[in-house]
Design a protein around this motif. Structure first.
Motif, PDB file in Angstrom:
ATOM      1  N   LEU A   1       0.827  -1.212   0.000  1.00 13.31           N
ATOM      2  CA  LEU A   1       0.000   0.000   0.000  1.00 13.31           C
ATOM      3  C   LEU A   1       0.861   1.263   0.000  1.00 13.31           C
ATOM      4  CD1 LEU A   1      -2.832  -1.129   2.424  1.00 13.31           C
ATOM      5  CD2 LEU A   1      -3.072  -0.572  -0.009  1.00 13.31           C
ATOM      6  N   GLN A   2       1.991   1.202   0.690  1.00 12.37           N
ATOM      7  CA  GLN A   2       2.868   2.365   0.668  1.00 12.37           C
ATOM      8  C   GLN A   2       3.448   2.587  -0.728  1.00 12.37           C
ATOM      9  OE1 GLN A   2       4.795   1.017   4.513  1.00 12.37           O
ATOM     10  NE2 GLN A   2       5.262   3.199   4.601  1.00 12.37           N
ATOM     11  N   SER A   3       3.750   1.481  -1.408  1.00 10.40           N
ATOM     12  CA  SER A   3       4.309   1.641  -2.749  1.00 10.40           C
ATOM     13  C   SER A   3       3.279   2.205  -3.726  1.00 10.40           C
ATOM     14  CB  SER A   3       4.848   0.305  -3.262  1.00 10.40           C
ATOM     15  OG  SER A   3       3.799  -0.428  -3.868  1.00 10.40           O
ATOM     16  N   TRP A   4       2.016   2.067  -3.386  1.00 13.42           N
ATOM     17  CA  TRP A   4       0.948   2.664  -4.188  1.00 13.42           C
ATOM     18  C   TRP A   4       0.627   4.093  -3.728  1.00 13.42           C
ATOM     19  CZ3 TRP A   4      -2.418   0.868  -8.155  1.00 13.42           C
ATOM     20  CH2 TRP A   4      -2.150  -0.428  -8.588  1.00 13.42           C
ATOM     21  N   ASN A   5       1.353   4.565  -2.739  1.00 15.07           N
ATOM     22  CA  ASN A   5       1.040   5.895  -2.183  1.00 15.07           C
ATOM     23  C   ASN A   5      -0.374   6.000  -1.649  1.00 15.07           C
ATOM     24  OD1 ASN A   5       3.447   7.441  -2.569  1.00 15.07           O
ATOM     25  ND2 ASN A   5       3.058   7.269  -4.775  1.00 15.07           N
ATOM     26  N   LEU A   6      -0.895   4.896  -1.155  1.00 16.51           N
ATOM     27  CA  LEU A   6      -2.281   4.927  -0.700  1.00 16.51           C
ATOM     28  C   LEU A   6      -2.372   5.061   0.809  1.00 16.51           C
ATOM     29  CD1 LEU A   6      -3.967   2.293  -3.002  1.00 16.51           C
ATOM     30  CD2 LEU A   6      -4.531   4.716  -2.821  1.00 16.51           C
ATOM     31  N   VAL A   7      -1.239   4.968   1.478  1.00 10.75           N
ATOM     32  CA  VAL A   7      -1.239   4.885   2.920  1.00 10.75           C
ATOM     33  C   VAL A   7      -0.074   5.708   3.455  1.00 10.75           C
ATOM     34  CG1 VAL A   7      -0.052   3.084   4.258  1.00 10.75           C
ATOM     35  CG2 VAL A   7      -2.460   2.840   3.723  1.00 10.75           C
ATOM     36  N   ARG A   8      -0.268   6.371   4.583  1.00  7.36           N
ATOM     37  CA  ARG A   8       0.807   7.165   5.149  1.00  7.36           C
ATOM     38  C   ARG A   8       1.220   6.592   6.501  1.00  7.36           C
ATOM     39  NH1 ARG A   8       1.761  12.579   4.806  1.00  7.36           N
ATOM     40  NH2 ARG A   8      -0.396  13.179   4.367  1.00  7.36           N
TER      41      ARG A   8
ATOM     42  N   ARG B   1      -7.681   9.956  -7.379  1.00  2.00           N
ATOM     43  CA  ARG B   1      -6.589  10.499  -8.189  1.00  2.00           C
ATOM     44  C   ARG B   1      -5.339   9.632  -8.072  1.00  2.00           C
ATOM     45  NH1 ARG B   1      -6.917  16.453  -9.289  1.00  2.00           N
ATOM     46  NH2 ARG B   1      -8.950  17.135  -8.509  1.00  2.00           N
ATOM     47  N   THR B   2      -5.018   9.267  -6.839  1.00  2.00           N
ATOM     48  CA  THR B   2      -3.814   8.457  -6.633  1.00  2.00           C
ATOM     49  C   THR B   2      -3.940   7.113  -7.331  1.00  2.00           C
ATOM     50  OG1 THR B   2      -3.504   9.505  -4.494  1.00  2.00           O
ATOM     51  CG2 THR B   2      -2.301   7.472  -4.878  1.00  2.00           C
ATOM     52  N   LEU B   3      -5.114   6.487  -7.170  1.00  2.00           N
ATOM     53  CA  LEU B   3      -5.335   5.191  -7.812  1.00  2.00           C
ATOM     54  C   LEU B   3      -5.150   5.272  -9.322  1.00  2.00           C
ATOM     55  CD1 LEU B   3      -8.357   3.500  -6.067  1.00  2.00           C
ATOM     56  CD2 LEU B   3      -6.153   2.466  -6.623  1.00  2.00           C
ATOM     57  N   VAL B   4      -5.791   6.281  -9.917  1.00  3.26           N
ATOM     58  CA  VAL B   4      -5.701   6.418 -11.366  1.00  3.26           C
ATOM     59  C   VAL B   4      -4.251   6.656 -11.778  1.00  3.26           C
ATOM     60  CG1 VAL B   4      -6.378   7.852 -13.325  1.00  3.26           C
ATOM     61  CG2 VAL B   4      -8.062   7.248 -11.585  1.00  3.26           C
ATOM     62  N   GLU B   5      -3.603   7.551 -11.079  1.00  6.17           N
ATOM     63  CA  GLU B   5      -2.216   7.875 -11.398  1.00  6.17           C
ATOM     64  C   GLU B   5      -1.317   6.631 -11.348  1.00  6.17           C
ATOM     65  OE1 GLU B   5      -1.181  10.835 -12.329  1.00  6.17           O
ATOM     66  OE2 GLU B   5       0.948  10.278 -12.431  1.00  6.17           O
ATOM     67  N   GLU B   6      -1.489   5.845 -10.288  1.00  9.18           N
ATOM     68  CA  GLU B   6      -0.621   4.682 -10.125  1.00  9.18           C
ATOM     69  C   GLU B   6      -0.927   3.601 -11.153  1.00  9.18           C
ATOM     70  OE1 GLU B   6       1.995   4.167  -7.983  1.00  9.18           O
ATOM     71  OE2 GLU B   6       1.807   6.227  -7.280  1.00  9.18           O
TER      72      GLU B   6
ATOM     73  N   VAL C   1      -0.748   1.624 -18.155  1.00  4.93           N
ATOM     74  CA  VAL C   1      -0.907   2.324 -19.419  1.00  4.93           C
ATOM     75  C   VAL C   1       0.450   2.730 -19.993  1.00  4.93           C
ATOM     76  CG1 VAL C   1      -1.937   4.310 -20.542  1.00  4.93           C
ATOM     77  CG2 VAL C   1      -3.167   3.131 -18.716  1.00  4.93           C
ATOM     78  N   ASP C   2       1.296   3.332 -19.181  1.00  2.00           N
ATOM     79  CA  ASP C   2       2.573   3.808 -19.708  1.00  2.00           C
ATOM     80  C   ASP C   2       3.422   2.686 -20.323  1.00  2.00           C
ATOM     81  OD1 ASP C   2       1.669   6.260 -18.942  1.00  2.00           O
ATOM     82  OD2 ASP C   2       3.000   6.497 -17.235  1.00  2.00           O
ATOM     83  N   PRO C   3       3.556   1.548 -19.633  1.00  4.41           N
ATOM     84  CA  PRO C   3       4.308   0.457 -20.259  1.00  4.41           C
ATOM     85  C   PRO C   3       3.677  -0.027 -21.565  1.00  4.41           C
ATOM     86  CG  PRO C   3       4.007   0.015 -17.930  1.00  4.41           C
ATOM     87  CD  PRO C   3       3.189   1.220 -18.244  1.00  4.41           C
ATOM     88  N   THR C   4       2.347  -0.037 -21.615  1.00  7.88           N
ATOM     89  CA  THR C   4       1.685  -0.445 -22.852  1.00  7.88           C
ATOM     90  C   THR C   4       2.007   0.520 -23.980  1.00  7.88           C
ATOM     91  OG1 THR C   4      -0.088  -1.552 -21.663  1.00  7.88           O
ATOM     92  CG2 THR C   4      -0.559  -0.870 -23.922  1.00  7.88           C
ATOM     93  N   LEU C   5       1.928   1.807 -23.681  1.00  8.30           N
ATOM     94  CA  LEU C   5       2.269   2.794 -24.697  1.00  8.30           C
ATOM     95  C   LEU C   5       3.689   2.581 -25.191  1.00  8.30           C
ATOM     96  CD1 LEU C   5       0.735   6.170 -23.480  1.00  8.30           C
ATOM     97  CD2 LEU C   5       0.189   4.889 -25.555  1.00  8.30           C
TER      98      LEU C   5
END
Lengths: 193, 193
Positions: free
Chosen positions: A64-71, A94-99, A105-109
């Motif tokens: 969860l920390q690596s997803w920036n979802l938890v502090r 926002r965080t979920l979408v970004e991650e 998406v980025d690797p696919t592109l």
DNA sequence: CACATATTTCAGAAATTTCTGAAAGTTGAG
DNA sequence: CTCAACTTTCAGAAATTTCTGAAATATGTG
């Protein structure tokens, strides 16, 4: 599990949902529990309430920390690590979408971009590349839109969402208003950026 | 696998991506192969090219059909089932979003709705329900927006996407134009729908 | 109906993912 | 430094998911 019924049902549901997404069941449960908790929790709290092993909680929190979802937080005079979710629900989305964009998406592109550079050796490859290009362009367009929208402040974003497709109507009205016979109007100039 | 290199790379990538989403690797591969194929394929074609068992292909196709992502076809004088992907890339995205909403978002909404009806037995449950309500309202808002946008024709949708956040500016311009001192303008009336 | 061609089902094998307990690592206090 | 409190790592156990071959089922043809 050692939770009030409403919270338990919520936690279980998000565990199931988690496993439909890349996130695994226990990670989903940990997050759900944190999300509804009024106070930060430490790992042992989660062990108690969710009935999973200490090590499992530790791994889940790391993810969860690596997803920036938890502090990670600390309380005065307490060496334990405490955790909370981060921001309000819109910030969470926002965080979920970004991650997810970053991971999926980025690797696919970048794969598509690379494949589109290859020289097609045969008709089938040519056709395949055309389809890949179609996909690439669609994703780029969605990313461009996202990149615009993510910068909006949350209340602006909400305003835009509530507008929905009515934007279309407003555009039509605006076009009519600004339309000059045979000319490039201020409106269309703006529309094309 | 028995595929030209560019196509093989594409198929493998979508296999991996598939497994990050609920879809499994082989289903992702089957779909990717169909997507780039110029002609419909039959199950045996897929067995040859993807190197998986006939039964695995059969199950994969069944799943893709349940997602409405693939169409079954027949060729004259041929008893085999042939398959193609369905529609252009925008149609595919629409279908994907629709199906994921049906399988993931709608059930979540109904769980939340149910949990919000319960009487909170303690302060923690009260707080949890407040957080759930926040989440429920966010999802409802996104669904409302989606419900509007999905009805747009594809070129309208593309137009809207390329506009991005510039919509905001147009709204501001419009508000300024229609603003009447102290009065409810035509513009704000429209905005509030 | 008998046969050939296709597809689906399904039990168990294979592979992958998740989970655990035990051990190792880290950190602050005395 | 030593100890206690806490966290992380990791090898293998447990659970789950995926995949296969064999058998069952379906379907068009003569």
């Amino acid at each position: 599990m050692n939770l009030p019924p409403v919270i338990q049902a919520f936690v279980l549901h998000f565990g199931e949902m988690g496993s439909r997404w890349g996130i695994n069941r226990t990670v989903g449960q940990i997050y759900a529990l944190l999300y509804v908790s009024p106070e930060p929790l430490c790992a042992d709290d989660m062990v108690d309430r969710l009935g999973m092993s200490r090590s499992n909680v530790s791994m889940g929190l790391k993810e969860l920390q690596s997803w920036n979802l938890v502090r990670l937080m600390h309380k005065p005079d307490d060496r334990k690590d405490y955790f909370t979710t981060l921001g309000d629900i819109w910030q969470i989305v926002r965080t979920l979408v970004e991650e997810r964009k970053k991971r999926e998406v980025d690797p696919t592109l970048s794969v598509l971009r690379e494949l589109l550079m290859q020289n097609p050796a045969m008709a089938d490859e040519q056709h395949a590349q055309d389809k890949m290009r179609e996909m690439y362009e669609m994703i780029e367009m969605l990313c461009g839109w996202y990149d615009d929208v993510r910068r909006l402040e949350t209340d602006r974003l909400i305003q835009l969402l509530s507008l929905g497709a009515k934007v279309q109507k407003i555009l039509e009205v605006k076009d009519r208003l600004f339309a000059l016979p045979g000319g490039r109007s201020k409106a269309s100039a703006e529309k094309e950026g």
